[in-house]
Every structure is written in structure tokens, then in C-alpha cells.
Design an enzyme around this catalytic site. Sequence first.
Site, PDB file in Angstrom:
ATOM      1  N   LYS A   1      -2.252  -2.171   7.936  1.00 30.29           N
ATOM      2  CA  LYS A   1      -3.421  -1.586   8.587  1.00 30.29           C
ATOM      3  C   LYS A   1      -3.537  -2.097  10.015  1.00 30.29           C
ATOM      4  O   LYS A   1      -3.267  -3.252  10.305  1.00 30.29           O
ATOM      5  CB  LYS A   1      -4.691  -1.944   7.804  1.00 30.29           C
ATOM      6  CG  LYS A   1      -4.838  -1.169   6.499  1.00 30.29           C
ATOM      7  CD  LYS A   1      -6.194  -1.437   5.865  1.00 30.29           C
ATOM      8  CE  LYS A   1      -6.399  -0.575   4.635  1.00 30.29           C
ATOM      9  NZ  LYS A   1      -7.724  -0.808   4.011  1.00 30.29           N
TER      10      LYS A   1
ATOM     11  N   HIS B   1      -2.013   2.261  -6.142  1.00 30.70           N
ATOM     12  CA  HIS B   1      -2.824   1.078  -5.857  1.00 30.70           C
ATOM     13  C   HIS B   1      -2.960   0.180  -7.085  1.00 30.70           C
ATOM     14  O   HIS B   1      -3.170  -1.030  -6.955  1.00 30.70           O
ATOM     15  CB  HIS B   1      -4.203   1.505  -5.356  1.00 30.70           C
ATOM     16  CG  HIS B   1      -4.771   0.575  -4.329  1.00 30.70           C
ATOM     17  ND1 HIS B   1      -4.199   0.397  -3.092  1.00 30.70           N
ATOM     18  CD2 HIS B   1      -5.859  -0.246  -4.363  1.00 30.70           C
ATOM     19  CE1 HIS B   1      -4.909  -0.478  -2.402  1.00 30.70           C
ATOM     20  NE2 HIS B   1      -5.916  -0.889  -3.153  1.00 30.70           N
TER      21      HIS B   1
ATOM     22  N   ARG C   1      -0.313  -2.303  -6.860  1.00 27.31           N
ATOM     23  CA  ARG C   1      -0.633  -3.322  -5.848  1.00 27.31           C
ATOM     24  C   ARG C   1      -1.564  -4.375  -6.453  1.00 27.31           C
ATOM     25  O   ARG C   1      -1.377  -5.574  -6.253  1.00 27.31           O
ATOM     26  CB  ARG C   1      -1.271  -2.656  -4.634  1.00 27.31           C
ATOM     27  CG  ARG C   1      -1.719  -3.614  -3.525  1.00 27.31           C
ATOM     28  CD  ARG C   1      -2.109  -2.788  -2.298  1.00 27.31           C
ATOM     29  NE  ARG C   1      -2.931  -3.502  -1.346  1.00 27.31           N
ATOM     30  CZ  ARG C   1      -2.465  -4.295  -0.384  1.00 27.31           C
ATOM     31  NH1 ARG C   1      -1.165  -4.502  -0.275  1.00 27.31           N
ATOM     32  NH2 ARG C   1      -3.285  -4.879   0.464  1.00 27.31           N
TER      33      ARG C   1
ATOM     34  N   ARG D   1       0.862  -1.174   0.000  1.00 27.66           N
ATOM     35  CA  ARG D   1       0.000   0.000   0.000  1.00 27.66           C
ATOM     36  C   ARG D   1       0.902   1.229   0.000  1.00 27.66           C
ATOM     37  O   ARG D   1       2.016   1.194   0.522  1.00 27.66           O
ATOM     38  CB  ARG D   1      -0.895   0.023   1.235  1.00 27.66           C
ATOM     39  CG  ARG D   1      -1.843  -1.163   1.372  1.00 27.66           C
ATOM     40  CD  ARG D   1      -2.648  -1.046   2.670  1.00 27.66           C
ATOM     41  NE  ARG D   1      -3.592  -2.140   2.826  1.00 27.66           N
ATOM     42  CZ  ARG D   1      -3.365  -3.256   3.506  1.00 27.66           C
ATOM     43  NH1 ARG D   1      -2.182  -3.425   4.112  1.00 27.66           N
ATOM     44  NH2 ARG D   1      -4.284  -4.198   3.601  1.00 27.66           N
TER      45      ARG D   1
ATOM     46  N   TYR E   1     -10.139  -8.816  -4.751  1.00 26.26           N
ATOM     47  CA  TYR E   1      -8.996  -8.015  -5.191  1.00 26.26           C
ATOM     48  C   TYR E   1      -8.305  -8.614  -6.402  1.00 26.26           C
ATOM     49  O   TYR E   1      -7.663  -7.920  -7.185  1.00 26.26           O
ATOM     50  CB  TYR E   1      -8.000  -7.936  -4.033  1.00 26.26           C
ATOM     51  CG  TYR E   1      -7.172  -6.693  -4.005  1.00 26.26           C
ATOM     52  CD1 TYR E   1      -6.027  -6.580  -4.770  1.00 26.26           C
ATOM     53  CD2 TYR E   1      -7.532  -5.631  -3.196  1.00 26.26           C
ATOM     54  CE1 TYR E   1      -5.252  -5.444  -4.735  1.00 26.26           C
ATOM     55  CE2 TYR E   1      -6.767  -4.489  -3.151  1.00 26.26           C
ATOM     56  CZ  TYR E   1      -5.628  -4.402  -3.921  1.00 26.26           C
ATOM     57  OH  TYR E   1      -4.872  -3.269  -3.879  1.00 26.26           O
TER      58      TYR E   1
ATOM     59  N   HIS F   1      -4.055  -8.837   3.928  1.00 23.81           N
ATOM     60  CA  HIS F   1      -5.504  -8.832   4.110  1.00 23.81           C
ATOM     61  C   HIS F   1      -5.873  -9.700   5.311  1.00 23.81           C
ATOM     62  O   HIS F   1      -5.370 -10.812   5.449  1.00 23.81           O
ATOM     63  CB  HIS F   1      -6.210  -9.384   2.875  1.00 23.81           C
ATOM     64  CG  HIS F   1      -6.202  -8.449   1.711  1.00 23.81           C
ATOM     65  ND1 HIS F   1      -6.385  -8.867   0.413  1.00 23.81           N
ATOM     66  CD2 HIS F   1      -6.049  -7.105   1.645  1.00 23.81           C
ATOM     67  CE1 HIS F   1      -6.338  -7.825  -0.400  1.00 23.81           C
ATOM     68  NE2 HIS F   1      -6.125  -6.749   0.327  1.00 23.81           N
TER      69      HIS F   1
END
Length: 317
Positions: A185, A252, A255, A161, A287, A278
Site C-alpha cells: 500500500k 484475504h 493472508r 494481499r 489482524y 502494516h
Amino acid sequence: MDELAHQVARFLEFLATQRSASPHTIAAYRNDLNGFSSFVRSERGNTVSTKTVDHLLLRLYLASLNGGLDKQQRAGYAKSSIGRKLAAVRAFFGWLVRTRQLEVNPAELIATPKREQRLPFHLNIDQTVTLIEAPGHTGQEQPTFARDTAILELLYSSGLRVSELTGLAVADLDRAAGMVRVQGKGGKERIVPVGSAALEALEQYLAGRGQLADDAPLFLGCRGARINRRTVAQLVKRWASGIPAFRSISPHTLRHTFATHMLEGGADLRSIQELLGHSSLSTTQKYTHVGLDRLLEVYDKAHPRARETDQQNGESA
């Protein structure tokens, strides 16, 4: 400050201190909840409480997001934006219930609109190579060109990211092992491989920076400070302009390109999930995708009956 604003501030503090939410996530929640609070005040007056928010008011809020009850009003938000805003409100009131400041979450029964399942754009291999090699094909030499190449290589090599890339320190890169330590994250740490081409680009970039402390930012902006998300987005867009059939490309995009090429190369979804950081496999399934031609190719090579039919057809010809 009314009670609603006070509770929103406390919720944002909770996200920062207890959930280790990123500044970007907190800013998104703040923006969505401030918008919701403004709507509540427009309907119920300037001094409002969380206890005055009920199911009916939330239905009116949903209608306003869709463009309002009056068909002559402006067009509403996209379904994805409406879903995000409702999720923020639902999370906020859910926190109030869990902390026993409310008995019922009034947003719990508000249905979130189904999002359009659009496949994110990704580059093919030739386009990816064109993008990554663009800084080196200018016929000029600038310090930022080596940096830009290293950034493009690392985004594609490791599927980071943009916030993960900008947060990297020199010590996070293990050049000998070919790995990079990433803060994802929620403050979750993961170790991701770095390909040989990306390592070579990083070596060339770092060689021009001299002796570096371990805690020094891995990538710098033009003014010598840690590079920011906006600068990375701008440099990706700049170098992508040379790609045939150019369209809007962001960090992105690289990615997603990483994930797609990994899947097409035979990597399983669980491995891709780990590499992308994830928490849910369902996110990875949304994705990544494989084109129909690629699926047919894999099917023809892998399915016994597909091969058998081909052989029979060949024998009868």
C-alpha cells in the site's frame, strides 16, 4: 461541474500523484465521495460548494447512512461501511484545510461509530493443506492447475494481499534466495520470504511458460494478460469448495491464515507486522489472534508457577 465535484476530482488526483494510492483505494474514495456529493445536492440543490457543508449537514448525512430519520426507511449500512464513508469525507475536508481552501474541517467532530470487533476467519493447518493441494488432486492436467497451486502456495507462504500478488513481475521473484519483492500500500516496497513448497510450485508453473522477460507478469489470466483480482478470488473460492465445513473463503483468508499460523508458531508481532506490510502495530494486533486453547497451552508451558502447580499436584496424587 460544481465546486464540490471539482474539489473531489482534485483530491482524488492528489491521492494518485502525491500519496501513490492504489487504484483500488482511489476507487473506494471516489465511490464514497460521490455518494456524499449526491446527498449534499439532494439537500442543498444541484450547484453546491464545499463551503456550504456544515456540521448540521454532516449530521444529516450520518443519519442517512444509518437508515434515515424515518424509521420506516431501509436498513442502514454496517458500522464498518459507515466508518469508511465518514473517514473518506473527513480526509477530503482535511485536505481542503491543509491546502488552505477551508479554515475548518466540518467533519472533524463527527464521531465514527465503533466497529464490531469480529475475528476474521482463518483456516486450520489441515484445511490449508486441503485447499492448496486441491488443484493437484483432480486427476486431470490443465495449465491453470499449476498456476492455481502456485498462487495458493504463495498467498499462504508469504501473506500477500491479492493486489500485491497480481502486481508481481517475474523479476520480483528471487528463486535462488527464496524471496519476493512486493509493492504494498502507498507504493511501499518490502521483501518477503517464500517457503520451499511455494518455490517448488512456482518453479513448476514457470517451467511451462518458457523464456520470460523480467518485466513479464508473474501470473497470467486465461487470455494471456496479467491476472486480475477477480480471477484470483474466483479460483480461491473454487478450490475451497472441497474443504470440510466449507464457508466463504477469499484470498484475504489466506493472508490472515498466514499471520495466525506465524503467531501460533512463535513469531513476534513486530516480525509479523513487517511481513504483512502494516504501517502500524495496532493493525497487526487486530489482524492476528490465538485461540483460547492455544493460549492455555502456551501459558502452561511458559509460566513457572503453572508448571510448579502441575508438579505439586502430581506429587500429592
